[in-house]
Design a protein around this motif. Structure first.
Motif, PDB file in Angstrom:
ATOM      1  N   ALA A 146      88.498  46.575  15.193  1.00  0.00           N
ATOM      2  CA  ALA A 146      87.730  46.802  16.412  1.00  0.00           C
ATOM      3  C   ALA A 146      87.565  48.295  16.689  1.00  0.00           C
ATOM      4  O   ALA A 146      86.507  48.736  17.157  1.00  0.00           O
ATOM      5  N   ASN A 147      88.594  49.096  16.393  1.00  0.00           N
ATOM      6  CA  ASN A 147      88.494  50.548  16.590  1.00  0.00           C
ATOM      7  C   ASN A 147      87.485  51.172  15.635  1.00  0.00           C
ATOM      8  O   ASN A 147      86.743  52.076  16.010  1.00  0.00           O
ATOM      9  N   VAL A 148      87.449  50.695  14.387  1.00  0.00           N
ATOM     10  CA  VAL A 148      86.467  51.197  13.420  1.00  0.00           C
ATOM     11  C   VAL A 148      85.066  50.827  13.875  1.00  0.00           C
ATOM     12  O   VAL A 148      84.152  51.650  13.878  1.00  0.00           O
ATOM     13  N   ARG A 149      84.873  49.593  14.316  1.00  0.00           N
ATOM     14  CA  ARG A 149      83.556  49.130  14.761  1.00  0.00           C
ATOM     15  C   ARG A 149      83.099  49.876  16.004  1.00  0.00           C
ATOM     16  O   ARG A 149      81.920  50.151  16.196  1.00  0.00           O
ATOM     17  N   ALA A 150      84.041  50.244  16.888  1.00  0.00           N
ATOM     18  CA  ALA A 150      83.692  50.901  18.143  1.00  0.00           C
ATOM     19  C   ALA A 150      83.161  52.323  17.937  1.00  0.00           C
ATOM     20  O   ALA A 150      82.516  52.861  18.839  1.00  0.00           O
ATOM     21  N   PRO A 154      76.754  48.345  16.298  1.00  0.00           N
ATOM     22  CA  PRO A 154      75.385  48.091  15.857  1.00  0.00           C
ATOM     23  C   PRO A 154      74.428  48.125  17.046  1.00  0.00           C
ATOM     24  O   PRO A 154      74.696  47.542  18.086  1.00  0.00           O
ATOM     25  N   GLU A 155      73.335  48.850  16.886  1.00  0.00           N
ATOM     26  CA  GLU A 155      72.394  48.949  17.991  1.00  0.00           C
ATOM     27  C   GLU A 155      71.261  47.942  17.794  1.00  0.00           C
ATOM     28  O   GLU A 155      70.935  47.570  16.675  1.00  0.00           O
ATOM     29  N   PRO A 156      70.652  47.472  18.880  1.00  0.00           N
ATOM     30  CA  PRO A 156      69.744  46.327  18.792  1.00  0.00           C
ATOM     31  C   PRO A 156      68.343  46.641  18.286  1.00  0.00           C
ATOM     32  O   PRO A 156      67.608  45.719  17.945  1.00  0.00           O
ATOM     33  N   TYR A 157      67.936  47.899  18.203  1.00  0.00           N
ATOM     34  CA  TYR A 157      66.566  48.203  17.811  1.00  0.00           C
ATOM     35  C   TYR A 157      66.389  48.329  16.304  1.00  0.00           C
ATOM     36  O   TYR A 157      65.496  47.738  15.720  1.00  0.00           O
ATOM     37  N   ILE A 162      78.172  49.776  12.519  1.00  0.00           N
ATOM     38  CA  ILE A 162      79.250  49.073  11.822  1.00  0.00           C
ATOM     39  C   ILE A 162      79.390  47.702  12.450  1.00  0.00           C
ATOM     40  O   ILE A 162      79.547  47.585  13.666  1.00  0.00           O
ATOM     41  N   MET A 163      79.312  46.658  11.633  1.00  0.00           N
ATOM     42  CA  MET A 163      79.373  45.297  12.156  1.00  0.00           C
ATOM     43  C   MET A 163      80.307  44.446  11.312  1.00  0.00           C
ATOM     44  O   MET A 163      80.590  44.776  10.159  1.00  0.00           O
ATOM     45  N   TYR A 164      80.812  43.379  11.934  1.00  0.00           N
ATOM     46  CA  TYR A 164      81.608  42.407  11.200  1.00  0.00           C
ATOM     47  C   TYR A 164      80.696  41.644  10.245  1.00  0.00           C
ATOM     48  O   TYR A 164      79.527  41.404  10.554  1.00  0.00           O
ATOM     49  N   VAL A 165      81.212  41.247   9.093  1.00  0.00           N
ATOM     50  CA  VAL A 165      80.427  40.434   8.164  1.00  0.00           C
ATOM     51  C   VAL A 165      80.204  39.068   8.805  1.00  0.00           C
ATOM     52  O   VAL A 165      81.140  38.443   9.300  1.00  0.00           O
TER      53      VAL A 165
END
Length: 182
Positions: A146-150, A154-157, A162-165
């Motif tokens: 979660a810290n790596v992803r934060a 991932p932005e919506p546009y 960085i996202m979970y598989v």
């Protein structure tokens, strides 16, 4: 009546549990973990099963009953099978690399982001955009992922970040040329 708390926990082959001084120590082929529990909860080993019960129906005992059962279950699974979280990095020039005990991310900032990998966690970088975080403690593995992803959600546009598989990102439509013509 707690359904989760009353569930008996099976011990897989090669896993052992010892209970002493309100601490459950779980040992398996991948390592060992300890789970502390409060005085209002009883943990006992019955016929290769772990049974969690509460001494009375006070509010705090009811709260901790299911929680302690789940924590012990997570420890049993962790020392026997382990936990894994996979991350995918999306974006032009975005990449990750591992150097020693540090994870270095190049994700669109003017500088690389360097994170210390916690003790008990292993990070594998199969390709520069795919990370796999593994370990025996579910809490530590999930928190580090979660810290790596934060760092770059991932932005919506454009869908960069960085996202979970397997995570589904709801995409938004950007500004159109039709609106500019009016």
């Amino acid at each position: 009546m707690s359904r989760k708390g009353n569930k008996l926990l099976n011990l897989p082959q090669g896993t052992s549990v010892s209970i002493a001084n309100h601490v459950v120590a779980v040992t398996g082929p991948k390592g060992s973990l300890k789970v502390k529990y409060p005085a209002g909860i009883n943990v006992e080993l019955v016929n290769n099963h772990v049974k969690v019960s509460r001494t009375n129906n006070e509010k705090m005992n009811r709260i901790f009953h299911g929680t302690i059962n789940s924590l012990i279950h997570n420890a049993i699974i962790g020392v026997s099978e382990g936990y894994s979280v996979r991350l995918h990095i999306e974006g032009v020039g975005y990449k990750a690399k591992i150097s020693g005990n540090k994870l270095e991310l190049a994700i669109g900032f003017s500088h690389p982001v360097i994170l210390d990998i916690p003790h008990g966690v292993a990070v594998a970088c199969k390709t520069p955009v795919d990370l796999e975080i593994t370990g025996i403690d579910k809490i530590v593995v999930g928190e580090f992922a979660a810290n790596v992803r934060a760092i770059r959600r991932p932005e919506p546009y454009n869908g960069k970040g960085i996202m979970y598989v397997g995570e589904h990102i709801i995409r938004k439509v950007g500004k159109t040329a039709e609106g500019a013509k009016k």
